[in-house]
Design an enzyme around this catalytic site. Structure first.
Site, PDB file in Angstrom:
ATOM      1  N   ILE A   3     -13.205   1.569  -2.453  1.00  0.00           N
ATOM      2  CA  ILE A   3     -14.608   1.988  -2.610  1.00  0.00           C
ATOM      3  C   ILE A   3     -14.866   3.220  -1.733  1.00  0.00           C
ATOM      4  O   ILE A   3     -14.613   3.176  -0.537  1.00  0.00           O
ATOM      5  CB  ILE A   3     -15.595   0.880  -2.155  1.00  0.00           C
ATOM      6  CG1 ILE A   3     -15.298  -0.440  -2.858  1.00  0.00           C
ATOM      7  CG2 ILE A   3     -17.037   1.300  -2.365  1.00  0.00           C
ATOM      8  CD1 ILE A   3     -16.088  -1.620  -2.288  1.00  0.00           C
ATOM      9  N   LYS A  48     -14.130  -3.698  10.227  1.00  0.00           N
ATOM     10  CA  LYS A  48     -14.680  -2.754   9.244  1.00  0.00           C
ATOM     11  C   LYS A  48     -16.119  -2.383   9.607  1.00  0.00           C
ATOM     12  O   LYS A  48     -16.522  -1.226   9.497  1.00  0.00           O
ATOM     13  CB  LYS A  48     -14.617  -3.362   7.844  1.00  0.00           C
ATOM     14  CG  LYS A  48     -13.183  -3.520   7.330  1.00  0.00           C
ATOM     15  CD  LYS A  48     -13.123  -4.415   6.117  1.00  0.00           C
ATOM     16  CE  LYS A  48     -11.714  -4.545   5.561  1.00  0.00           C
ATOM     17  NZ  LYS A  48     -11.598  -5.618   4.560  1.00  0.00           N
ATOM     18  N   GLU A  50      -3.761 -14.862   3.529  1.00  0.00           N
ATOM     19  CA  GLU A  50      -2.459 -15.012   4.180  1.00  0.00           C
ATOM     20  C   GLU A  50      -2.197 -16.492   4.458  1.00  0.00           C
ATOM     21  O   GLU A  50      -3.128 -17.295   4.461  1.00  0.00           O
ATOM     22  CB  GLU A  50      -2.476 -14.303   5.551  1.00  0.00           C
ATOM     23  CG  GLU A  50      -3.008 -12.907   5.535  1.00  0.00           C
ATOM     24  CD  GLU A  50      -1.940 -11.892   5.205  1.00  0.00           C
ATOM     25  OE1 GLU A  50      -0.752 -12.213   5.382  1.00  0.00           O
ATOM     26  OE2 GLU A  50      -2.303 -10.804   4.738  1.00  0.00           O
ATOM     27  N   VAL A  60       0.830  -1.210   0.000  1.00  0.00           N
ATOM     28  CA  VAL A  60       0.000   0.000   0.000  1.00  0.00           C
ATOM     29  C   VAL A  60       0.868   1.265   0.000  1.00  0.00           C
ATOM     30  O   VAL A  60       0.644   2.192  -0.794  1.00  0.00           O
ATOM     31  CB  VAL A  60      -0.974  -0.019   1.203  1.00  0.00           C
ATOM     32  CG1 VAL A  60      -1.719   1.300   1.325  1.00  0.00           C
ATOM     33  CG2 VAL A  60      -1.969  -1.181   1.055  1.00  0.00           C
TER      34      VAL A  60
END
Ligand code: HSE
Length: 398
Positions: free
Chosen positions: A129, A198, A183, A12
């Protein structure tokens, strides 16, 4: 030029660097943006701007020219300590770190407000998003009634493989690992913890008080079998891992596999895609769909937050705020209402005596009954079903 630092040069962080390198966003941010530091414990001797790298956090903290810091380190520590120090020093912080936001959000947002800076985390939910800003800003005219989301790409990929390719859970998980979605230790995804954090962030923002992720009943997809998938198909549903939150008198939030009707838009959200349905009292329902993870989708949301903080130089963005949790704020799962898909070895008469007329599905597993109950509270359901159920999955009301 407004100077930015990036902490963590993984997937990222490097995406953030590349986007800012390509475009300084002078028009969008009303000032050009440039990267001054990259913090990472590793060496990048071949990087074209290797002079930007530091291993010393104090270089960033102590540099008054650094206006905004991207925290792309992940994990709780030292990300928490670094973020807190930066905000206290009056620097803006932008992150995709859902674990940190869901755990320390109230404290970090309060410091940001006190220091008149921003702690922004659009990328922490749904990756690329746009969901946090639309929900907290564009939908300010609405009372949010419900949030229903497919919030984890890895589990959505696994379930899609099970549904469309008839693979069992272990094979589908192995595929997800091979493709780099899951993972090696997949627990955070398959046990629902990632989706839970989230959902905690969205619920906290939607209704103003902190929803502690520890108060969200969370079930993953490890127990879902191919037989469940086939029964769901017979009843006209697909199985999805759903983050579900609503506010009536109290706030209710739960992450669990659910049967989703094939006529409901979330049923068609497949592979690694995420989607979030938000129901507002004036808007009705609206669905936000896209890539919930990955280098550039996540980095794109982070850079948009950086631009936002630069565009509003020296001002706190008031739309991100939540108060501490309160006693009795959350609804107990026993009082939540749903219908339930049940598999058991009981007799039809026994089931109809308990639940009245229900529709049964057969032909999947000999000697087994599968049915969907009418709507009732979970307390009533568990009391009625006792130890008859071999398994049950909640049904999403469309
Ligand atoms: N592991 C997460 C997912 C990444 O699969 O959605 C984004 O949080």
């Amino acid at each position: 030029m407004v100077k930015v630092a990036i902490m963590g040069y993984g997937t990222v962080g490097s995406g953030v660097y590349e986007i800012i390198k390509e475009n300084s966003f002078e028009k969008e941010a009303l000032n050009p943006i440039g990267v001054k530091y990259i913090l990472d414990i590793r060496d990048f001797p071949d990087h074209p701007e290797k002079e930007l790298f530091t291993k010393d956090f104090d270089d960033i903290l102590g540099d008054d020219e650094v206006y905004c810091v991207v925290e792309a380190m992940g994990g709780l520590h030292p990300a928490y300590e670094f973020t807190k120090s930066l905000l206290e020093k009056g620097k803006n912080v932008v992150t995709s770190n859902k674990e940190l936001v869901a755990t320390y959000g109230p404290e970090l947002l309060a410091i940001a407000k006190e220091k008149n800076v921003n702690y922004l985390f659009e990328a922490s939910v749904g990756g690329g998003i746009p969901i946090i800003k639309p929900m907290c800003s564009s939908l300010m005219s609405n009372k949010i009634e419900k949030i229903i989301g497919i919030l984890n790409g890895t589990t959505n990929f696994i379930l899609t493989e099970m549904i469309t390719k008839n693979k069992d859970f272990d094979d589908a998980l192995a595929d997800a690992q091979q493709k780099g979605y899951a993972e090696r230790n997949p627990a955070a995804d398959v046990e629902g913890h990632d989706a839970c954090r989230k959902l905690a962030i969205l619920s906290s923002l939607a209704w103003g008080n902190y929803v502690d992720y520890k108060d969200i009943v969370t079930e993953g997809i490890t127990e879902i079998t191919l037989d469940d998938v086939k029964y769901a198909e017979k009843f006209g549903y697909v199985i999805k891992l759903i983050g579900y939150a609503e506010k009536k008198d109290k706030v209710f939030a739960r992450v669990s596999p659910m049967l989703v009707s094939k006529s409901y838009p979330l049923s068609g959200v497949d592979d690694v895609f995420n989607a979030i349905v938000v129901k507002g009292n004036y808007l009705g329902t609206s669905m936000f769909y896209g890539r919930g993870a990955g280098k550039f989708p996540t980095a794109s949301a982070i850079v948009a937050d950086v631009i936002e903080s630069v565009r509003h130089l020296n001002a706190n963005k008031a739309y991100l705020e939540w108060k501490p949790s309160e006693e009795g704020y959350m609804l107990d799962i026993a009082d939540s209402v749903s219908s339930y898909f049940v598999r058991c070895d009981a007799k039809k008469e026994q089931i109809e005596e308990l639940f009245g007329k229900v529709s049964f599905a057969d032909g999947i597993k000999d000697g087994e009954l599968a049915f969907i109950t009418p709507k009732m509270t979970e307390g009533e359901f568990t009391q009625k079903i006792g130890d008859l159920a071999k398994s049950f999955i909640r049904v999403l009301e469309a």
